[in-house]
Scaffold this motif. Structure first.
Motif, PDB file in Angstrom:
ATOM      1  N   LYS A 139      99.288  23.019 -53.584  1.00 50.30           N
ATOM      2  CA  LYS A 139      99.006  22.257 -54.734  1.00 50.30           C
ATOM      3  C   LYS A 139      97.994  22.604 -55.449  1.00 50.30           C
ATOM      4  CE  LYS A 139      97.924  18.033 -54.007  1.00 50.30           C
ATOM      5  NZ  LYS A 139      98.024  16.552 -53.586  1.00 50.30           N
ATOM      6  N   ASP A 140      98.244  22.572 -56.887  1.00 50.46           N
ATOM      7  CA  ASP A 140      96.891  22.730 -57.659  1.00 50.46           C
ATOM      8  C   ASP A 140      95.854  21.559 -57.576  1.00 50.46           C
ATOM      9  OD1 ASP A 140      95.575  22.597 -60.347  1.00 50.46           O
ATOM     10  OD2 ASP A 140      96.318  24.645 -60.442  1.00 50.46           O
ATOM     11  N   SER A 141      94.991  21.841 -57.423  1.00 46.34           N
ATOM     12  CA  SER A 141      93.613  20.894 -57.229  1.00 46.34           C
ATOM     13  C   SER A 141      93.483  20.009 -58.475  1.00 46.34           C
ATOM     14  CB  SER A 141      92.617  21.253 -56.524  1.00 46.34           C
ATOM     15  OG  SER A 141      91.866  22.357 -57.598  1.00 46.34           O
ATOM     16  N   VAL A 142      93.718  20.651 -59.515  1.00 49.16           N
ATOM     17  CA  VAL A 142      93.390  20.017 -60.931  1.00 49.16           C
ATOM     18  C   VAL A 142      94.577  19.146 -61.362  1.00 49.16           C
ATOM     19  CG1 VAL A 142      92.662  20.440 -63.227  1.00 49.16           C
ATOM     20  CG2 VAL A 142      91.729  21.862 -61.697  1.00 49.16           C
ATOM     21  N   THR A 143      95.763  19.886 -61.574  1.00 45.71           N
ATOM     22  CA  THR A 143      97.100  19.329 -61.848  1.00 45.71           C
ATOM     23  C   THR A 143      97.940  18.597 -61.027  1.00 45.71           C
ATOM     24  OG1 THR A 143      98.280  21.247 -61.587  1.00 45.71           O
ATOM     25  CG2 THR A 143      97.060  21.247 -63.787  1.00 45.71           C
ATOM     26  N   GLY A 144      97.937  18.896 -59.748  1.00 46.52           N
ATOM     27  CA  GLY A 144      98.392  18.297 -58.620  1.00 46.52           C
ATOM     28  C   GLY A 144     100.143  18.832 -58.457  1.00 46.52           C
ATOM     29  N   VAL A 145     100.247  19.995 -59.371  1.00 42.96           N
ATOM     30  CA  VAL A 145     101.433  20.391 -59.337  1.00 42.96           C
ATOM     31  C   VAL A 145     101.702  21.399 -58.196  1.00 42.96           C
ATOM     32  CG1 VAL A 145     102.924  22.163 -60.407  1.00 42.96           C
ATOM     33  CG2 VAL A 145     101.784  20.743 -61.889  1.00 42.96           C
ATOM     34  N   ARG A 146     102.876  21.448 -57.530  1.00 45.72           N
ATOM     35  CA  ARG A 146     103.155  22.169 -56.373  1.00 45.72           C
ATOM     36  C   ARG A 146     104.403  23.285 -56.845  1.00 45.72           C
ATOM     37  NH1 ARG A 146     104.367  17.221 -52.128  1.00 45.72           N
ATOM     38  NH2 ARG A 146     102.009  16.166 -52.312  1.00 45.72           N
TER      39      ARG A 146
END
Length: 372
Positions: A139-146
């Motif tokens: 998961k992207d730590s900034v956007t939360g996108v997986r």
């Protein structure tokens, strides 16, 4: 030791490789310019190797950077064994699953699998759980996108720009339809999860209805990858695809749906989606007394094309007395030269500028033929 090819395609060559049966079925596609996708997974039951990874690494392909997408078409373990290993080996790839298998009931079933024994297809749930765990870690730590993408009818999964002389590429999901997704959600909602450690009651929803068929378009080449999509029921399957999708040019290669079985036969596929005399590739299915494709299925396919290949010729199902004696002998009954437990490989290549497909079969692969 596999007999897979180790010569990589040229940057301007499109490739579809099919592996099977082993435990599973897998497709590896070269989109040009060292860009690859992997669809489903196949594991050699003798060596334990995941065929797609073995093939790619054997050619010098780096899955960590060159595989752009891993597609899990549906939750049946004959397409799924080892797919979490592929996802783990491809950290930059987007992971595609059927939209029909991403609601909260399905996710709850996946999580509950570790504590519920004895339910059908638990192997695929274990693979799903690993995939979701890997996605959480990525998961992207900034956007939360997986790196997860839900496939549904006419949804573009990859849209790649041209690279120099290598043309642009699109990979489009043809299924599941909106109605198939609704049916899946309704079926999964009927699951009754009991106290941890107890067996679960499950609906009769068939994951094949929610399978992800793909349309791959690269340069002058179109390919149809049929997964295990069925011909129906109404509003689902190939009937729904033919209602909603009209290609500008037909596909010249078809990875036959559902192992070539009659459950996926639909004349509209041949009339609307495929060119005359297309290349057809398939991996057979063998479990117990079930052998697919049947002779009638093979005759159906050969009535539409003479360019059909199977990853492994079909062996007759042995009679009961033979199976009983073989079970007593165990490993002593295995012939090391018997090809039927080995994963076969059919490779089709064509220039992205168009032309004639070159088909290569690696043992025990062979042209599709009715057994005599």
């Amino acid at each position: 030791m596999s007999s897979f090819s180790t010569d990589p395609p040229e940057p301007d060559v499109f490739e579809v490789s099919v592996f099977g049966p082993g435990k599973g079925e897998s497709i590896v596609v070269h989109l040009g310019a060292r860009r690859w996708i992997v669809v489903d997974s196949c594991r050699d039951q003798r060596s334990g190797e995941v065929s797609a990874l073995e093939y790619l690494c054997g050619m010098g392909v780096n899955p960590a950077t060159e595989v752009l997408a891993v597609v899990a078409t549906h939750a049946h373990d004959d397409h799924f064994d080892g797919i979490a290993d592929i996802v783990e080996a491809c950290p930059t790839a987007v992971v595609v699953t059927s939209h029909a298998l991403m609601n909260r009931e399905f996710l709850a079933l996946v999580e509950a699998e570790r504590d519920i024994g004895g339910i059908t297809d638990t192997a695929s749930y274990r693979e799903y759980r690993r995939i979701f765990e890997i996605a959480r870690k990525r998961k992207d730590s900034v956007t939360g996108v997986r790196p997860l993408r839900r496939a549904s009818e006419n949804k573009i999964l990859l849209n790649l720009s041209a690279l120099g002389s290598v043309p642009a590429v699109t990979v489009t999901a043809l299924s599941p339809s909106e109605h198939a997704i609704t049916r899946a959600f309704e079926g999964l909602a009927k699951n009754q999860l009991h106290v941890m450690g107890e067996r679960t009651r499950r609906s009769m929803f068939d994951p094949n209805e929610a399978s992800v068929a793909l349309w791959v378009s690269a340069g002058k080449v179109n390919a149809l990858l049929g997964a295990d999509l069925l011909s129906g029921p109404a509003g689902c399957g190939w009937g729904a695809v033919l209602h909603s999708f009209s290609p500008s040019e037909p596909a010249t290669l078809y990875k036959a749906a559902h192992h070539g079985s009659s459950t996926s036969h639909h004349e509209g596929i041949w009339n609307k989606l495929l060119a005359n005399e297309p290349v057809v590739l398939l991996a057979p299915f063998r479990r117990g007394n079930v052998n697919l494709p049947k002779d009638s299925d093979i005759k159906y396919i050969l009535a539409h094309t003479d360019k059909a290949w199977t990853t492994s010729p079909r062996r007759p199902t042995p009679h009961g007395a033979f199976r009983k004696q073989a079970a007593k002998l165990g490993t002593l009954a295995r012939n090391p030269r018997d090809p039927y437990g080995i994963v076969g490989h059919v490779r089709a290549r064509v220039p992205l500028a168009g032309g004639t497909w070159k088909i290569d079969g690696f043992a025990p692969a062979a042209p599709l033929a009715v057994r005599t």
